[in-house]
Write an enzyme that holds these catalytic residues in place. Structure first.
Site, mmCIF file in Angstrom:
data_model
loop_
_atom_site.group_PDB
_atom_site.id
_atom_site.type_symbol
_atom_site.label_atom_id
_atom_site.label_comp_id
_atom_site.label_asym_id
_atom_site.label_seq_id
_atom_site.Cartn_x
_atom_site.Cartn_y
_atom_site.Cartn_z
ATOM 1 N N GLY A 1 -5.062 11.954 38.320
ATOM 2 C CA GLY A 1 -6.388 12.562 38.166
ATOM 3 C C GLY A 1 -6.310 13.865 37.391
ATOM 4 O O GLY A 1 -5.263 14.238 36.851
ATOM 5 N N ILE B 1 -1.989 11.750 32.578
ATOM 6 C CA ILE B 1 -0.603 12.216 32.415
ATOM 7 C C ILE B 1 -0.165 12.798 33.759
ATOM 8 O O ILE B 1 -0.790 13.741 34.263
ATOM 9 C CB ILE B 1 -0.490 13.285 31.305
ATOM 10 C CG1 ILE B 1 -1.113 12.774 29.995
ATOM 11 C CG2 ILE B 1 0.966 13.707 31.106
ATOM 12 C CD1 ILE B 1 -0.508 11.510 29.440
ATOM 13 N N ASP C 1 -3.602 22.950 11.136
ATOM 14 C CA ASP C 1 -4.968 22.639 11.548
ATOM 15 C C ASP C 1 -5.663 21.742 10.531
ATOM 16 O O ASP C 1 -6.295 20.742 10.886
ATOM 17 C CB ASP C 1 -5.782 23.938 11.729
ATOM 18 C CG ASP C 1 -5.314 24.753 12.936
ATOM 19 O OD1 ASP C 1 -4.485 24.251 13.716
ATOM 20 O OD2 ASP C 1 -5.767 25.903 13.080
ATOM 21 N N ASP D 1 -5.832 17.613 36.365
ATOM 22 C CA ASP D 1 -4.957 18.703 36.833
ATOM 23 C C ASP D 1 -5.019 19.832 35.812
ATOM 24 O O ASP D 1 -5.357 19.607 34.636
ATOM 25 C CB ASP D 1 -3.519 18.211 37.051
ATOM 26 C CG ASP D 1 -2.979 17.430 35.876
ATOM 27 O OD1 ASP D 1 -2.837 18.024 34.796
ATOM 28 O OD2 ASP D 1 -2.726 16.212 36.016
ATOM 29 N N SER E 1 -1.847 24.202 19.401
ATOM 30 C CA SER E 1 -2.428 24.238 18.053
ATOM 31 C C SER E 1 -2.470 22.869 17.413
ATOM 32 O O SER E 1 -3.287 22.638 16.524
ATOM 33 C CB SER E 1 -1.567 25.101 17.136
ATOM 34 O OG SER E 1 -1.785 26.444 17.347
ATOM 35 N N GLU F 1 -0.209 27.953 10.749
ATOM 36 C CA GLU F 1 -1.333 27.613 11.631
ATOM 37 C C GLU F 1 -2.446 26.917 10.841
ATOM 38 O O GLU F 1 -2.891 25.824 11.210
ATOM 39 C CB GLU F 1 -1.880 28.901 12.278
ATOM 40 C CG GLU F 1 -3.023 28.654 13.231
ATOM 41 C CD GLU F 1 -2.566 27.937 14.497
ATOM 42 O OE1 GLU F 1 -1.779 28.509 15.254
ATOM 43 O OE2 GLU F 1 -2.995 26.796 14.714
#
Ligand SMILES: *[C@@H]1O[C@H](CO)[C@@H](O)[C@H](O)[C@H]1NC(C)=O
Ligand SMILES: *[C@@H]1O[C@H](CO)[C@@H](O)[C@H](O)[C@H]1NC(C)=O
Length: 588
Positions: free
Chosen positions: A565, A543, A263, A567, A497, A259
């Site tokens: 639009g 998307i 990052d 979502d 992530s 992680e």
């Protein structure tokens, strides 16, 4: 995406304020804690003027307001919300008289440490040693039952953390098993920083202002990237060396976790020469947000690839639990801390979750009573919630030449330019999204969210979600097949992530533009993002293919569909840097 279990217990027999803490049943209770062992805890004091805090933050973040960008300094923010000094002194004095060995007084909370014997007496608890069932060497001293606030300080205290919570330690982001065979034709190929820069039109060699900064925050037992891996990553992906200027909190560079590594590598690579902060937190969102709110100097952007459902079901027969009630109190307190941070001009981002609409309350897709769940901080109105997309497999329209990137000479790098919802089973995760359990819908998103709800799109049954509340995510970015280097090994990972630090890095570059023009940072950016989407600047790519009915392991019947639009799957869509910058250039 890493999870932290926020499980909430309250004592039903005592008329005390509801108390909140996190519990994970993987922690096994052992023997009683030694009387002299030291316990560190935080006492969060009741705050003042919270209505002023919220309205001021909305004003300085509203692109139409004459006060846009006029943030407050840390002292003014703390002076607004902190209790009177006499209250702070009274609580501190009580803690001192009750046997606390060290007391660190802050403006609206107190950090204290005390031997087990004093803690047991003060908070009417029995302290035990807990060991984690699956993580060797992970031990904590925690109370067996929920704590009771001493009557002397009850009226001044909001919550106490560090006594009772047993944090969830879960593995993530999801790594692909690597095989040496050629990729199947359905595989879009691996994503490297150049893939993201090409897809979103992010400039390279950007003229970053020296104040540009980005912080990656980590929780639980994730404490490290390996600096050597950053060098290898830079050379294999042809990106500049990542400029980590500050590590806050415990750091263990010899034992890099996926992680932290992800990052830092993607936040750092996309934000280019920005100052990167790496902050590991002992505790959860309260410990972090209360510390960040008074950190000076502070990073301008913080990405948190962490979360767990807002209201949690009770676990393991430890005490009684009234579902939701006390979790809401914890969420409220942290949301206030987030507002304090926003009023200082700092942008917070959080991943929207890896278990789709079912969420971490329904990872096996078989919860009939509560088939969908939310996430915190990813459903907080005061963070920019970031979901995940993935590339479709390359088709004849494929473009992009990666041949100058070393790793793309060895592995198949992605070339597709078309995105869809990141979902299992094509990916190892499904992007999270939905409607907060607690936070009402903010005005900056009301028009697009209502358009979605009234569009005729198939929705989950109305009793499964609160359609009058905050919809999330706000935006999304690629979250599948990221190439990372961890412990000198190549890994390919999936997760929201991936998406949160990438979007955070884009905001860092936009901040840089503002600094170069002597303007303030973008701060709490959600009102600006929705205004940018409503402008004619082509700020986002909508998307429209996919849904979030799956988790990391299965597909449920209930979830949300991506449409034209906004979502609750991919938010406003994925960033188009030039369009976002064009809108940001119109701001005062
Ligand atoms: C929906 O959330 C609002 C808070 O925004 C709350 O007042 C309301 O009671 C919730 N509705 C249901 C049905 O839970
Ligand atoms: C950059 O940071 C310095 C030191 O904190 C500060 O004095 C200066 O105003 C900042 N510049 C901009 C454009 O924000």
């Amino acid at each position: 995406m890493r999870n932290l279990l926020l499980l909430v217990l309250i004592s039903v027999c005592l008329a005390v304020p509801a108390l909140s803490f996190n519990r994970d049943s993987n922690w096994i209770q052992h023997n009683r804690a030694g009387k002299h062992e030291i316990v560190n805890f935080h006492v969060a004091l009741n705050q003042r003027n919270l209505d002023v805090l919220e309205s001021t933050l909305l004003d300085v973040s509203n692109p139409e307001s004459p006060n846009y960008g006029k943030y407050w300094d840390m002292e003014s923010v703390l002076a607004l919300v902190a209790p009177e000094q006499s209250v702070v002194d009274q609580v501190a004095q009580f803690l001192r008289n009750s046997g606390c060995q060290s007391i660190e007084v802050h403006s609206d909370f107190i950090k204290a440490s005390a031997p087990v014997s004093a803690v047991e007496k003060m908070f009417s608890v029995d302290m035990f040693n807990y060991k984690h069932a699956h993580k060797a060497g992970q031990t904590l001293v925690r109370s067996k039952q929920t704590y009771t606030l001493p009557k002397e300080i009850r009226e001044h205290v909001h919550i106490v953390t560090g006594l009772s919570e047993l944090p969830h330690l879960k593995n993530g982001p999801k790594a692909h098993k690597l095989n040496t065979k050629a990729s199947p034709s359905s595989d879009p190929g691996i994503v490297v920083p150049a893939t993201i820069q090409g897809l979103y039109g992010i400039p390279t060699g950007y003229n970053n202002h020296k104040n540009t900064s980005l912080c990656l925050a980590e929780f639980s037992d994730d404490r490290s990237y390996n600096p050597k891996d950053l060098n290898t990553f830079a050379s294999k992906t042809g990106t500049p060396l990542i400029n980590v200027v500050k590590n806050v909190g415990p750091f263990q560079p010899t034992n890099p976790d996926l992680e932290s590594t992800l990052d830092v590598q993607y936040g750092g690579a996309i934000a280019e020469t920005a100052q990167v902060w790496f902050w590991t937190v002992d505790g959860w969102m309260f410990e972090f947000s209360s510390a960040l709110a008074e950190q000076y100097p502070a990073p301008y952007i913080v990405s948190m690839s962490w979360g767990w459902p807002e209201p949690l079901q009770c676990e393991s027969g430890i005490g009684n639990c009234q579902n939701g009630e006390t979790s809401e109190q914890y969420v409220d307190r942290v949301n206030t801390e987030f507002q304090k941070i926003g009023l200082r001009g700092i942008t917070l981002l959080a991943a929207s979750g890896d278990q789709g609409a079912p969420g971490d309350n329904n990872p096996s897709c078989n919860n009939k009573n509560k088939p969908i769940s939310t996430i915190f901080p990813g459903a907080s109105p005061w963070v920019t919630s970031v979901g995940a997309t993935m590339l479709s497999a390359p088709s004849s329209s494929a473009s992009g030449d990666n041949s100058d990137i070393p790793v793309c000479g060895i592995h198949h790098c992605a070339t597709s330019t078309s995105e869809l919802v990141c979902s299992y089973p094509a990916a190892l995760i499904t992007t999270g999204g939905g409607f907060s359990d607690y936070s009402p819908r903010p005005s900056w998103q009301s028009s697009v969210v209502e358009t979605y709800l009234n569009s005729g799109v198939a929705l989950p049954a109305s009793n499964f979600f609160n359609s009058s509340n905050r919809g999330f995510p706000d935006v999304s970015a690629l979250g599948h097949n990221y190439y990372v280097v961890a412990g000198d090994q190549m890994q390919v990972v999936d997760g929201t992530s991936c998406s949160s630090p990438v979007f955070g890095a884009i905001v860092a570059l936009l901040n840089s533009y503002r600094f170069n023009n002597n303007k303030s940072p973008l701060g709490f950016i959600n009102p600006v993002l929705y205004a940018a989407a409503a402008s004619n600047n082509n700020a986002f790519t909508d998307i429209t293919t996919g849904d979030n009915k799956c988790t990391e392991a299965c597909c449920a019947k209930t979830g949300y569909l991506a449409t034209k639009g906004w979502d609750p799957v991919t938010g406003l869509g994925t960033p188009n840097f030039k369009g976002l910058l064009a809108y940001v250039q119109t701001l005062q």
